[in-house]
Enzyme design. Structure first.
Site, PDB file in Angstrom:
ATOM      1  N   LYS A 173       0.842  -1.192   0.000  1.00 23.40           N
ATOM      2  CA  LYS A 173       0.000   0.000   0.000  1.00 23.40           C
ATOM      3  C   LYS A 173       0.880   1.245   0.000  1.00 23.40           C
ATOM      4  CE  LYS A 173      -2.067   2.467   3.167  1.00 23.40           C
ATOM      5  NZ  LYS A 173      -1.974   3.779   2.499  1.00 23.40           N
ATOM      6  N   GLU A 248      10.846   1.784   9.620  1.00 27.42           N
ATOM      7  CA  GLU A 248      11.727   2.921   9.291  1.00 27.42           C
ATOM      8  C   GLU A 248      10.931   4.178   9.596  1.00 27.42           C
ATOM      9  OE1 GLU A 248      14.769   2.413   8.421  1.00 27.42           O
ATOM     10  OE2 GLU A 248      14.627   0.265   8.032  1.00 27.42           O
ATOM     11  N   CYS A 282      13.360  12.064   5.356  1.00 25.96           N
ATOM     12  CA  CYS A 282      13.600  11.647   6.732  1.00 25.96           C
ATOM     13  C   CYS A 282      15.050  11.898   7.141  1.00 25.96           C
ATOM     14  CB  CYS A 282      13.252  10.179   6.896  1.00 25.96           C
ATOM     15  SG  CYS A 282      14.112   9.143   5.702  1.00 25.96           S
ATOM     16  N   GLU A 383       9.747  16.230  15.091  1.00 23.71           N
ATOM     17  CA  GLU A 383       9.991  16.202  13.646  1.00 23.71           C
ATOM     18  C   GLU A 383       9.002  17.142  12.950  1.00 23.71           C
ATOM     19  OE1 GLU A 383       8.905  12.682  11.356  1.00 23.71           O
ATOM     20  OE2 GLU A 383      10.818  12.789  10.320  1.00 23.71           O
TER      21      GLU A 383
HETATM   22  P1  NAD Z   1       2.407   7.996   8.040  1.00 24.07           P
HETATM   23  O1  NAD Z   1       2.901   7.191   9.181  1.00 24.07           O
HETATM   24  O2  NAD Z   1       1.257   8.894   8.254  1.00 24.07           O
HETATM   25  O3  NAD Z   1       1.979   7.055   6.821  1.00 24.07           O
HETATM   26  C1  NAD Z   1       2.870   6.146   6.217  1.00 24.07           C
HETATM   27  C2  NAD Z   1       2.078   5.027   5.573  1.00 24.07           C
HETATM   28  O4  NAD Z   1       1.427   4.289   6.593  1.00 24.07           O
HETATM   29  C3  NAD Z   1       0.975   5.497   4.621  1.00 24.07           C
HETATM   30  O5  NAD Z   1       0.866   4.599   3.549  1.00 24.07           O
HETATM   31  C4  NAD Z   1      -0.265   5.436   5.499  1.00 24.07           C
HETATM   32  O6  NAD Z   1      -1.459   5.271   4.779  1.00 24.07           O
HETATM   33  C5  NAD Z   1       0.041   4.204   6.335  1.00 24.07           C
HETATM   34  N1  NAD Z   1      -0.657   4.144   7.616  1.00 24.07           N
HETATM   35  C6  NAD Z   1      -1.107   5.162   8.387  1.00 24.07           C
HETATM   36  N2  NAD Z   1      -1.728   4.695   9.481  1.00 24.07           N
HETATM   37  C7  NAD Z   1      -1.666   3.345   9.409  1.00 24.07           C
HETATM   38  C8  NAD Z   1      -2.131   2.286  10.246  1.00 24.07           C
HETATM   39  N3  NAD Z   1      -2.804   2.525  11.372  1.00 24.07           N
HETATM   40  N4  NAD Z   1      -1.890   1.022   9.864  1.00 24.07           N
HETATM   41  C9  NAD Z   1      -1.220   0.752   8.734  1.00 24.07           C
HETATM   42  N5  NAD Z   1      -0.774   1.703   7.894  1.00 24.07           N
HETATM   43  C10 NAD Z   1      -0.983   2.988   8.228  1.00 24.07           C
HETATM   44  O7  NAD Z   1       3.680   8.782   7.495  1.00 24.07           O
HETATM   45  P2  NAD Z   1       3.722   9.863   6.334  1.00 24.07           P
HETATM   46  O8  NAD Z   1       3.157  11.144   6.862  1.00 24.07           O
HETATM   47  O9  NAD Z   1       3.181   9.280   5.088  1.00 24.07           O
HETATM   48  O10 NAD Z   1       5.299  10.011   6.115  1.00 24.07           O
HETATM   49  C11 NAD Z   1       6.113  10.892   6.822  1.00 24.07           C
HETATM   50  C12 NAD Z   1       6.898  10.162   7.889  1.00 24.07           C
HETATM   51  O11 NAD Z   1       7.659   9.112   7.315  1.00 24.07           O
HETATM   52  C13 NAD Z   1       7.897  11.057   8.573  1.00 24.07           C
HETATM   53  O12 NAD Z   1       7.847  10.819   9.957  1.00 24.07           O
HETATM   54  C14 NAD Z   1       9.233  10.600   8.010  1.00 24.07           C
HETATM   55  O13 NAD Z   1      10.350  10.811   8.829  1.00 24.07           O
HETATM   56  C15 NAD Z   1       8.975   9.141   7.837  1.00 24.07           C
HETATM   57  N6  NAD Z   1       9.932   8.572   6.894  1.00 24.07           N
HETATM   58  C16 NAD Z   1      10.907   7.729   7.373  1.00 24.07           C
HETATM   59  C17 NAD Z   1      11.859   7.201   6.508  1.00 24.07           C
HETATM   60  C18 NAD Z   1      12.938   6.263   7.003  1.00 24.07           C
HETATM   61  O14 NAD Z   1      13.551   5.613   6.176  1.00 24.07           O
HETATM   62  N7  NAD Z   1      13.188   6.181   8.294  1.00 24.07           N
HETATM   63  C19 NAD Z   1      11.802   7.522   5.150  1.00 24.07           C
HETATM   64  C20 NAD Z   1      10.802   8.384   4.706  1.00 24.07           C
HETATM   65  C21 NAD Z   1       9.861   8.893   5.583  1.00 24.07           C
END
Ligand code: NAD
Length: 480
Positions: A173, A248, A282, A383
């Protein structure tokens, strides 16, 4: 354009025929509809994956490698189309998507196409016991991959490529905020000859479709990239089911600058590590710590350089900073800037929304530099994930290290110095999963990638990813 789910090698509507709007951040307009999938759609995707598993897991490495290679080639053939789609969904400059996001998505497939042919496992001869042990590394079965919006195709493929290379079938997804390139990948998979059911792409909200993947009793491993709060929620569901988890998560990365560094290289790189992709990476160095001796000079030069960055429509070739990903995210980031003064911080540059002519309803924000004096302030602890950096000075190595480690996150850190002893001491003592010395975001796909503390558990990249997506099984044979 309306997006569909990709299940069992076919494009399908969501079972309940529920849709939600997809927005173009550059102008705030609705660009199409995306499936608001439910548990039932995930179940269909799971069934297709389950059915494909036996054959795919017994497909020769040469064949798997050839198909992954085909996917990489087809991504590069559609570079322009995919880059424009990525930019339209995410707000990033088209030039950045062309240079970074889409080539990297192709490299992810090409890398694992090669890596799987070199993957091997251990053997231990038990000398004196007439026994030999060897480890089988078998695919897990059906696995779940969930990715965020900031580097949409880049991070989506970073999970999927090793998962299928290792012989698993996938229910994936992408973020509901940036679904377009994952949708376009479906056609590429068909053309590349990936058997149906090996990779199934379900679109929808995290709380419904995402949650259904995580909670599915037969999806045995979850590879997730996203926010720390979401990661904790996922772990809460998956851990009692004993699923394999790779998380991650967020970062609050220090960029530590010493007076003895290569100043010009540091300055140019720091502009990039602060504001590339609108600061929505990130790995961005959102806390800049500068040795007191050069603090005033750095402050002046950095502001001067940042003032030259052009905020504009992502499709304009001269744009350095495009639109933030969504209205909600723009408001969140702006909220941090507006409350900065409460914490005794001072906005040195930027801080305002930008009105781009011809794209007046887009989500644009100036690159913003904020001077802080207290590392405990929310701007240095939370963040923000936007074009906002803080700067503060330090006097000694010990103070710099203490400030760098004094956050709950531990993803990456950058150190600028020519002192070998110092660079080694910092590399050893920084509480992060990645340390860059005199560079930033230089990536070698063979290296382990991931964070410590609240930045996550598990590692992606190279053999680590292939190990994550396989189950080690020891076989012990005693001979006469
Ligand atoms: P998010 O956690 O809101 O969403 C990420 C994904 O998870 C999306 O596909 C979302 O639909 C899904 N999701 C949300 N709630 C869920 C649940 N309850 N169960 C299963 N899936 C769920 O994050 P975002 O706003 O899309 O991305 C930004 C974040 O990602 C920032 O915190 C950033 O630091 C982090 N990030 C980390 C890395 C890394 O490699 N460490 C890389 C890129 C982004």
């Amino acid at each position: 354009m309306n997006i569909k789910n990709y299940i069992n090698g076919e494009f399908v509507n969501p079972i309940e025929n529920n849709w939600m709007p997809n927005y173009n951040p550059s102008n705030g307009k609705v660009s199409g509809q995306i499936p608001n999938s439910t548990k039932e759609d995930v179940e269909k995707a799971y069934e297709a994956a389950e059915k494909a598993f036996l054959k795919w897991s017994n497909t020769t490495l040469e064949e798997r490698s050839k198909i992954l290679s085909n996917i990489a080639t087809l991504i590069l053939e559609r570079l322009d189309l995919l880059a424009v789609a990525e930019s339209k969904d995410n707000g990033k400059p088209v030039s950045l998507a062309k240079e970074v996001d889409i080539p990297r998505a192709a490299s992810n497939f090409q890398f694992f196409a090669n890596a799987i042919t070199q993957f091997s496992s251990e053997a231990h001869e038990s000398i004196g016991l007439n026994a030999v042990n060897f480890t089988l590394r078998q695919p897990i079965g059906v696995v779940g991959c969930i990715s965020p919006w900031n580097l949409p195709l880049y991070l989506f493929t970073w999970k999927i490529a090793p998962a299928i290379a290792a012989g698993n079938c996938v229910v994936a997804k992408p973020s509901e905020i940036t679904p377009m390139t994952a949708f376009l990948l479906g056609e590429i998979l068909q053309e590349a000859g990936l058997p149906k059911g090996v990779l199934n792409i379900v679109h929808g909200l995290g709380t419904t479709a995402g949650n259904a993947i995580v909670a599915h009793p037969n999806i045995k491993a979850i590879s997730f990239t996203g926010g720390t709060k979401t990661g904790a929620h996922i772990a809460g569901i998956a851990a009692p089911m004993f699923k394999k988890l790779s998380l991650e998560l967020g970062g609050k990365n220090p960029n530590i600058i010493f007076a003895d560094c290569d100043y010009n290289k540091m300055l140019a790189t720091t502009v990039r590590s602060s504001f590339a992709n609108q600061g929505q990476i990130c790995l961005c160095g959102s806390r800049i710590l500068v040795e007191e001796k050069i603090y005033e000079k750095f402050k002046k030069d950095f502001i001067e350089k940042v003032a030259q960055l052009k905020v504009g429509n992502p499709s304009d070739e001269t744009t350095n900073i495009g639109a933030l990903v969504s209205m909600a995210h723009l408001e969140k980031v702006k909220g941090y800037i507006d409350s900065a003064s409460k914490d005794g911080a001072k906005v040195l540059f930027g801080g305002n929304k930008v009105l781009v002519t011809g794209s007046e309803n887009g989500y644009y924000l100036q690159p913003t530099i904020i001077e802080v004096t207290d590392n405990k302030c929310s701007l240095n602890q939370e963040e923000v994930f936007g074009p906002v950096v803080t700067i503060m000075s330090f006097k000694t190595d010990a103070e710099a290290l203490q400030l760098a480690n004094d956050v709950k996150y531990g993803l990456s850190a950058t150190v600028w110095t020519h002192d070998l002893n110092r660079s080694m001491q910092f590399s050893k003592q920084l509480q992060t999963g990645i340390v860059w010395v005199n560079t930033w975001m230089l990536r070698d796909l063979r290296t382990p990638f991931g964070g410590q503390k609240d930045s996550g558990v598990g590692r992606e990249g190279g053999l680590e990813a292939l190990r994550f997506f396989t189950v080690p099984k020891n076989v012990c044979i005693q001979y006469g």
